[in-house]
Design an enzyme around this catalytic site. Sequence first.
Site, mmCIF file in Angstrom:
data_model
loop_
_atom_site.group_PDB
_atom_site.id
_atom_site.type_symbol
_atom_site.label_atom_id
_atom_site.label_comp_id
_atom_site.label_asym_id
_atom_site.label_seq_id
_atom_site.Cartn_x
_atom_site.Cartn_y
_atom_site.Cartn_z
ATOM 1 C CG ASP A 93 18.886 37.892 -34.925
ATOM 2 O OD1 ASP A 93 19.103 37.596 -33.730
ATOM 3 O OD2 ASP A 93 19.795 38.084 -35.751
ATOM 4 C CD GLU B 231 12.313 73.187 -25.254
ATOM 5 O OE1 GLU B 231 11.722 74.071 -24.603
ATOM 6 O OE2 GLU B 231 13.538 72.976 -25.164
ATOM 7 C CD GLU C 257 10.602 76.646 -26.583
ATOM 8 O OE1 GLU C 257 11.490 77.487 -26.328
ATOM 9 O OE2 GLU C 257 9.662 76.408 -25.790
ATOM 10 C CG HIS D 172 10.447 71.694 -19.522
ATOM 11 N ND1 HIS D 172 10.085 72.916 -20.050
ATOM 12 C CD2 HIS D 172 11.803 71.719 -19.414
ATOM 13 C CE1 HIS D 172 11.170 73.653 -20.241
ATOM 14 N NE2 HIS D 172 12.222 72.943 -19.871
ATOM 15 N NE ARG E 24 12.131 74.842 -16.053
ATOM 16 C CZ ARG E 24 11.396 75.282 -17.077
ATOM 17 N NH1 ARG E 24 10.131 74.935 -17.189
ATOM 18 N NH2 ARG E 24 11.924 76.069 -17.986
ATOM 19 C CD GLU F 140 7.710 72.578 -16.306
ATOM 20 O OE1 GLU F 140 7.309 72.761 -17.451
ATOM 21 O OE2 GLU F 140 8.092 73.509 -15.554
ATOM 22 C CD GLU G 38 5.812 71.768 -21.368
ATOM 23 O OE1 GLU G 38 6.884 72.426 -21.338
ATOM 24 O OE2 GLU G 38 4.784 72.143 -20.786
ATOM 25 C CD GLU H 55 7.326 73.262 -25.636
ATOM 26 O OE1 GLU H 55 8.464 73.670 -25.331
ATOM 27 O OE2 GLU H 55 6.330 73.387 -24.894
ATOM 28 N NE ARG I 57 8.204 78.633 -17.820
ATOM 29 C CZ ARG I 57 7.020 79.035 -17.400
ATOM 30 N NH1 ARG I 57 6.948 79.975 -16.463
ATOM 31 N NH2 ARG I 57 5.915 78.511 -17.894
#
Length: 474
Positions: free
Chosen positions: A51, A132, A216, A273, A364, A362, A130, A224, A343
Amino acid sequence: MTPKEVLAFAKEKKAKMLDLKFIDFPGVWQHFSVPISQLAEGNFEDGYGFDGSSIRGWQPINASDMLVVPDPKTAVIDPICKETTLSMICNIVDPLTKESYSRDPRYIARKAEAYVKSTGIGDNIYFGPEAEFFVFDSVRYDQTSNSGFYHVDSVEGRWNSGQERLVTGQVNLGYQTRHKEGYFPVAPTDTLQDLRTEMCLELQNLGIEVEAQHHEVATAGQCEIDMRFDSLTNMADKLMWFKYILKNVARRNGKTVTFMPKPLFGDNGSGMHCHQSIWKGDKPLFSGDKYGATSEMCLHYIGGLLKHAKALAALTNPTTNSYRRLVPGFEAPVNLAYSGRNRSAAIRIPMLSASPKAKRIEARFPDPSCNGYLAFAAMAMAGLDGIQNRIDPGLPLEKDIYSLSPEELANVPKMPGSLDESLTALEKDHAFLLKGDVFTPDVIEKWLEYKMENEVNPMRLRPVPHEFSLYFDI
């Protein structure tokens, strides 16, 4: 595996049940099971009925019949079920037209991969998220017309340093993690090493390669576990197994896992990330002689991500809670810039290896509350738009963004500050998602409608506890 191989595999493992898993529109796995005797080769074409009107964001009740069609390549033995259970991830099909369902997130991811190849830009686009998460020992929450609260607890929580006994009933032996100092401590401060290892081993038993696991930054059990990158749809499949395994391994150990981006006040939230790269055959296309040893194509891909980031946020950061993490002035990557090693930028170019095969970007800003199929597909489409239109990402930002003067910071574009702001951005900027019929107008319209009606507006209607601290005595 082929259908024949799946049947032989089920017989070899003496499977008793078949579990059929599929993802709903917001991004949560759904399933139902049938006895293994109900699996035949024909079911890999004919599927199984269910359904669709009962699934969030899908068919109306007057057109509710739908099919799940198992993908034989996804067949594994489910490690959580007590009885031996063969599990497969399914695609959603209309029983009348036999066409793939446009609102099936997995179908959208498959179309995004096909679109990459159709452009001739590359053969494969890879993602490495990645994700977390927090491991708590207790969680309680409720909302009524006259009350509302939440309460989470962890033996690692700094707030427990003065308690005689912890939430588990054990005597307090100290070593609670200080706020923002949870990155890489050994035991006894890190109490979750064995739990994370158990999670890793279960993932590896499913064929999911794990690269690392660690504690982390935040107090109270933030962790992580990193999986090795894979192609877009395969990686989205693995992300669903990842969440399923982590939640269930935690539960059988008397704990609970959440991928909520910001469950704690005053400490780091959980991001996801996303490492991304495009390859043609065995050639990595993001490696070159431009900034950060990247190619011109890579920089244009970054340009597409940055240009469309505000619209992407509606899919990569799709909850109201996502924007408790994306707050200017703190550590979250709200500023839309790119850099190597830095970062504090929304897009980073990792510099950990000189190998061309390791060259990637990457993103972030995403968080693990997202639907991986939709988020990966949307980022791929934004990056491809950048390549196709040669979008200049501007100059890299080498400085720590949070050390910039107010004047300098004002010139750096920002991520949206709320879910409704990101939905407005998506409403205005989604033409790039419609290329190749990857996303359809119906999918965009339904996403906007669902999020506003089920998340944004209900949050607007409810007072939150801190408002009483601010306003009760007015």
